[in-house]
Scaffold this active site. Structure first.
Site, PDB file in Angstrom:
ATOM      1  N   LYS A 190    -123.152  14.297  69.771  1.00  8.55           N
ATOM      2  CA  LYS A 190    -124.031  14.523  70.891  1.00  8.55           C
ATOM      3  C   LYS A 190    -125.035  15.608  70.816  1.00  8.55           C
ATOM      4  O   LYS A 190    -126.173  15.541  71.101  1.00  8.55           O
ATOM      5  CB  LYS A 190    -123.312  14.379  72.237  1.00  8.55           C
ATOM      6  CG  LYS A 190    -124.185  14.344  73.546  1.00  8.55           C
ATOM      7  CD  LYS A 190    -123.470  14.113  74.517  1.00  8.55           C
ATOM      8  CE  LYS A 190    -124.423  14.300  76.010  1.00  8.55           C
ATOM      9  NZ  LYS A 190    -123.874  14.166  77.338  1.00  8.55           N
ATOM     10  N   GLU A 196    -116.538  20.383  63.220  1.00 14.26           N
ATOM     11  CA  GLU A 196    -115.807  19.525  62.435  1.00 14.26           C
ATOM     12  C   GLU A 196    -116.882  18.386  62.022  1.00 14.26           C
ATOM     13  O   GLU A 196    -116.622  18.346  60.641  1.00 14.26           O
ATOM     14  CB  GLU A 196    -114.836  18.800  63.348  1.00 14.26           C
ATOM     15  CG  GLU A 196    -113.608  19.842  63.789  1.00 14.26           C
ATOM     16  CD  GLU A 196    -114.067  20.050  65.107  1.00 14.26           C
ATOM     17  OE1 GLU A 196    -112.877  20.331  65.983  1.00 14.26           O
ATOM     18  OE2 GLU A 196    -115.164  20.148  65.712  1.00 14.26           O
ATOM     19  N   GLY A 249    -119.665  11.607  75.868  1.00 13.21           N
ATOM     20  CA  GLY A 249    -119.433  11.181  74.584  1.00 13.21           C
ATOM     21  C   GLY A 249    -118.324  10.174  74.751  1.00 13.21           C
ATOM     22  O   GLY A 249    -118.581   9.207  73.788  1.00 13.21           O
ATOM     23  N   ARG A 250    -117.421  10.258  75.628  1.00 13.70           N
ATOM     24  CA  ARG A 250    -116.415   9.032  75.496  1.00 13.70           C
ATOM     25  C   ARG A 250    -117.064   7.737  76.315  1.00 13.70           C
ATOM     26  O   ARG A 250    -116.179   6.945  76.218  1.00 13.70           O
ATOM     27  CB  ARG A 250    -115.223   9.570  76.346  1.00 13.70           C
ATOM     28  CG  ARG A 250    -115.427  10.044  78.004  1.00 13.70           C
ATOM     29  CD  ARG A 250    -114.280  10.941  78.188  1.00 13.70           C
ATOM     30  NE  ARG A 250    -114.298  11.311  79.399  1.00 13.70           N
ATOM     31  CZ  ARG A 250    -114.742  12.675  79.637  1.00 13.70           C
ATOM     32  NH1 ARG A 250    -115.370  13.248  78.764  1.00 13.70           N
ATOM     33  NH2 ARG A 250    -114.939  13.026  80.794  1.00 13.70           N
ATOM     34  N   GLU A 335    -109.034  12.697  79.144  1.00 13.97           N
ATOM     35  CA  GLU A 335    -110.059  13.618  79.152  1.00 13.97           C
ATOM     36  C   GLU A 335    -111.048  13.507  80.367  1.00 13.97           C
ATOM     37  O   GLU A 335    -111.503  14.444  80.991  1.00 13.97           O
ATOM     38  CB  GLU A 335    -111.096  13.546  78.110  1.00 13.97           C
ATOM     39  CG  GLU A 335    -112.011  14.733  77.667  1.00 13.97           C
ATOM     40  CD  GLU A 335    -112.791  14.481  76.489  1.00 13.97           C
ATOM     41  OE1 GLU A 335    -112.417  15.262  75.647  1.00 13.97           O
ATOM     42  OE2 GLU A 335    -113.639  13.696  76.398  1.00 13.97           O
ATOM     43  N   HIS A 366     -89.785  -2.875  68.924  1.00 19.06           N
ATOM     44  CA  HIS A 366     -88.843  -2.254  67.964  1.00 19.06           C
ATOM     45  C   HIS A 366     -88.738  -0.871  67.732  1.00 19.06           C
ATOM     46  O   HIS A 366     -87.949  -0.233  66.893  1.00 19.06           O
ATOM     47  CB  HIS A 366     -88.760  -3.011  66.550  1.00 19.06           C
ATOM     48  CG  HIS A 366     -88.619  -4.707  66.802  1.00 19.06           C
ATOM     49  ND1 HIS A 366     -87.323  -5.125  66.572  1.00 19.06           N
ATOM     50  CD2 HIS A 366     -89.444  -5.682  66.985  1.00 19.06           C
ATOM     51  CE1 HIS A 366     -87.349  -6.448  66.666  1.00 19.06           C
ATOM     52  NE2 HIS A 366     -88.917  -6.702  67.008  1.00 19.06           N
ATOM     53  N   LYS A 476    -111.648  25.297  71.528  1.00 22.42           N
ATOM     54  CA  LYS A 476    -113.022  25.536  70.403  1.00 22.42           C
ATOM     55  C   LYS A 476    -113.326  26.972  70.204  1.00 22.42           C
ATOM     56  O   LYS A 476    -113.671  27.569  69.127  1.00 22.42           O
ATOM     57  CB  LYS A 476    -114.015  24.569  70.944  1.00 22.42           C
ATOM     58  CG  LYS A 476    -113.879  23.108  70.936  1.00 22.42           C
ATOM     59  CD  LYS A 476    -114.795  22.367  71.299  1.00 22.42           C
ATOM     60  CE  LYS A 476    -114.792  20.781  71.036  1.00 22.42           C
ATOM     61  NZ  LYS A 476    -116.095  20.082  71.555  1.00 22.42           N
TER      62      LYS A 476
END
Length: 504
Positions: A190, A196, A249-250, A335, A366, A476
């Protein structure tokens, strides 16, 4: 609910057991279930296997009126400020054609720009492209990854790899699967400053360069709300696909961040995704709250999180195509609503977002269902299933899958008494079930929009802001301080770890 939740705790802890609620009302299933047509396919949401009652729903509706939910919906769809800490609107719904006309038109213009670039790739303007490596992190990766995994597996248009982790092993795995002479790189950020993402992008460009690609930057597409920064980084303006600054962003998979899915499955599939989401938008905005699927789901969330102090919420997708949905929901829910401040700046004194976790059925049965059935925690469970299989193998595969899904929900509620405590199931454990006709682009779009509006409703009822995320910034900043040259000092434990790892 900006004050205390005593009324909710009193309501939640003095209810009858679920089996008694069914015995008292032979129409409970119909009363607490809603069917919504999504582009001519039904989405069925069953909330009856919870402790909700009609009186509890009435109380939540009164709370919604008190908190101004309908007004906040209008602000959301009207592109007004609903993120006061950052003084922004949240226009993700406009990306699928819902709400403010100006925002919708702008989204359509940018989407057509994306489709034009896809057309150029399809026509061979960039050579014979076979692979796309999409580099992002958080919402810039989770959404596209889920879409491609769920809906593009059977398409042979392009081979798409989603890379998010800064661990070089993740990027290296994608590079090994691709032919550099036939690969494009999509860089999704964005702000176009994400450490990263840009580090991974630099390494991907070096890979192209080292393998004989003369113009590595010419193979790059930028997906960003900061086109100027992408241009400065080296991407040509014709391959920069912007999206609005007011799309978080999300919440961004509806924008150019969805480029890898639109490329892999085609623009028509992307349009269908948006159409399904728009159907859910309309339902959320117009349906009576007593029959409003996102609102009812939020009632369940608050009933258990604040009323019965359940700390987690489990989501199990009984469909391999939806295996990444729990991962996606972890960010969307935690978030967004993992907050400790009220809208007015006061301190939250009640639980907000529960910890979201889950997996895919029947694998999870399981592994973790022992705790759900006999553990000491009360954990609301959500089951998601499709009536139509995502394969053409023997129909018994799907029959076994669905019977396991429905049986687990029934077993959580009914339990089983035994004098042997090791074999005793207490039962009365809540679950909801969402059954869709098929996992199509339109249906998945509706599902994702449902979860977005559910998160928004929870936030409004709790009086918090679901659209900022300051909690991710401190770590960050400290990571940058560690990596920068200088004399930044940390606590003795951290200093020792850095020294042992060779960072000092």
């Amino acid at each position: 609910m900006t004050g205390n939740s005593n009324w909710l705790r009193e309501t939640a802890n003095h209810n009858s057991k679920m089996l008694d609620l069914f015995a008292q009302d032979d129409k409970r299933t119909q009363q607490f279930s809603v069917t919504l047509d999504i582009v001519d396919e039904p989405l069925y949401a069953d909330f009856s296997k919870t402790h909700l009652t009609s009186s509890a729903i009435d109380q939540f509706i009164a709370l919604a009126d008190q908190q101004g939910l309908r007004g906040m919906q209008q602000r959301l769809f009207g592109a007004e400020i609903v993120n006061p800490t950052e003084e922004r609107a949240a226009t993700h719904s406009a990306e699928r054609g819902s709400g403010d006309e100006i925002a919708v038109d702008n989204a359509k213009m940018l989407r057509n720009r994306m489709y034009a670039l896809i057309g150029a790739i399809d026509s061979g303007l960039f050579g014979e492209i076979k692979h796309l490596i999409h580099i992002g992190i958080g919402g810039s990766a989770l959404g596209p990854d889920m879409l491609c995994d769920a809906l593009a597996r059977n398409h042979d248009r392009y081979d798409v790899h989603i890379v998010s982790n800064i661990d070089g092993a993740a990027l290296q795995e994608a590079l090994k699967a691709c032919d550099p002479q036939h690969t494009m790189i999509a860089i999704a950020s964005k702000t176009f400053t994400t450490t990263e993402t840009l580090r991974n992008a630099d390494s991907a460009l070096n890979w192209l360069r080292e393998n004989g690609v003369d113009d590595p930057y010419g193979r790059c597409v930028a997906l960003t709300a900061a086109p100027d920064k992408a241009s400065e980084w080296g991407v040509d303006d014709g391959r920069i696909l912007p999206f609005a600054e007011t799309v978080g962003g999300r919440y961004s998979l509806w924008s150019s961040i969805g480029f890898p899915f639109a490329l892999a499955a085609g623009p028509e599939a992307f349009d269908q995704l948006l159409a399904g989401a728009a159907t859910m938008d309309q339902h959320f905005a117009e349906a009576d709250l007593a029959e409003n699927i996102p609102f009812l789901a939020a009632c369940v969330d608050l009933f258990y999180c604040r009323g019965r102090m359940a700390q987690t919420r489990a989501v199990f997708a009984y469909d391999e195509r939806l295996r990444l949905l729990p991962d996606y929901l972890q960010q969307l829910e935690m978030e967004s609503n993992g907050k400790s401040a009220l809208l007015d700046g006061g301190k939250v004194t009640e639980p907000t977002a529960p910890i979201t976790w889950g997996g895919v059925g029947t694998d999870a049965q399981h592994a973790v269902f022992q705790l759900l059935h006999q553990g000491s925690h009360e954990i609301p469970v959500e089951f998601i299933a499709s009536s139509t299989p995502g394969h053409d193998l023997d129909a018994e595969h799907h029959a076994i899958l669905l019977t396991n899904c429905f049986a687990q929900a029934a077993a959580l509620m009914t339990g089983k008494s035994s004098d042997d405590q090791h074999k005793h199931y207490v039962g009365d454990r809540p679950s909801t079930t969402i059954l869709v006709e098929d996992v199509t682009p339109a249906m998945l779009g509706a599902l994702i929009a449902f979860y977005e509006h559910r998160v928004f409703t929870n936030a409004v009822l709790m009086g918090i802001n679901p659209f900022d995320q300051y909690g991710v910034e401190l770590g960050k900043a400290m990571a940058k301080a560690m990596s920068a040259e200088g004399n930044a000092q940390f606590d003795p434990s951290t200093e020792a770890l850095m020294a042992k790892a060779g960072l000092k």
